[in-house]
Design a protein around this motif. Sequence first.
Motif, PDB file in Angstrom:
ATOM      1  N   TYR A 109       3.348 -93.706 -18.452  1.00  0.00           N
ATOM      2  CA  TYR A 109       4.345 -93.563 -17.386  1.00  0.00           C
ATOM      3  C   TYR A 109       4.186 -94.653 -16.330  1.00  0.00           C
ATOM      4  O   TYR A 109       5.104 -94.932 -15.580  1.00  0.00           O
ATOM      5  N   PHE A 148       7.254 -94.647 -20.758  1.00  0.00           N
ATOM      6  CA  PHE A 148       6.383 -93.478 -20.853  1.00  0.00           C
ATOM      7  C   PHE A 148       6.664 -92.642 -22.102  1.00  0.00           C
ATOM      8  O   PHE A 148       5.844 -91.817 -22.485  1.00  0.00           O
ATOM      9  N   HIS A 193       5.167 -86.008 -22.185  1.00  0.00           N
ATOM     10  CA  HIS A 193       6.134 -86.902 -21.538  1.00  0.00           C
ATOM     11  C   HIS A 193       7.567 -86.521 -21.878  1.00  0.00           C
ATOM     12  O   HIS A 193       8.446 -86.563 -21.016  1.00  0.00           O
ATOM     13  N   TRP A 217       5.674 -83.068 -12.195  1.00  0.00           N
ATOM     14  CA  TRP A 217       5.307 -84.478 -12.300  1.00  0.00           C
ATOM     15  C   TRP A 217       3.881 -84.690 -11.790  1.00  0.00           C
ATOM     16  O   TRP A 217       3.103 -85.446 -12.385  1.00  0.00           O
TER      17      TRP A 217
END
Length: 115
Positions: A18, A25, A53, A83
């Motif tokens: 990422y 990512f 992801h 996140w």
Amino acid sequence: MNITGEQKILAILAHLAYLLGGLGFIVAPLIIFLLKKDDPFVHEHAKQALVAHLAIAVVSAITGLLCMALIGLLIVPVIAILWLLLVITSILAAIKAADGQVYEYPFIQRLISKL
């Protein structure tokens, strides 16, 4: 099992992809996953990272769509927490990979087992 430096680097790259920005990512762990099928250590790390992801990308996209209808604004803090959780768990996974150990992301093992 003796884990080489290259294996560790590829596993770490899959988890921290990422940092590449954009779709990197997802693309980076996908490429590693597809190219390293014969390497159980790297393949497992790439699979874990790829599913984590993809899951966060899907949830973020759905929230983005819901934000257009104002409903998603209530979900934005949840996405921020997810996140943050991804960043923390991927750093833990990268540390485990650097130590030559396998890491399993929390909450997504049911998805992982299907892949």
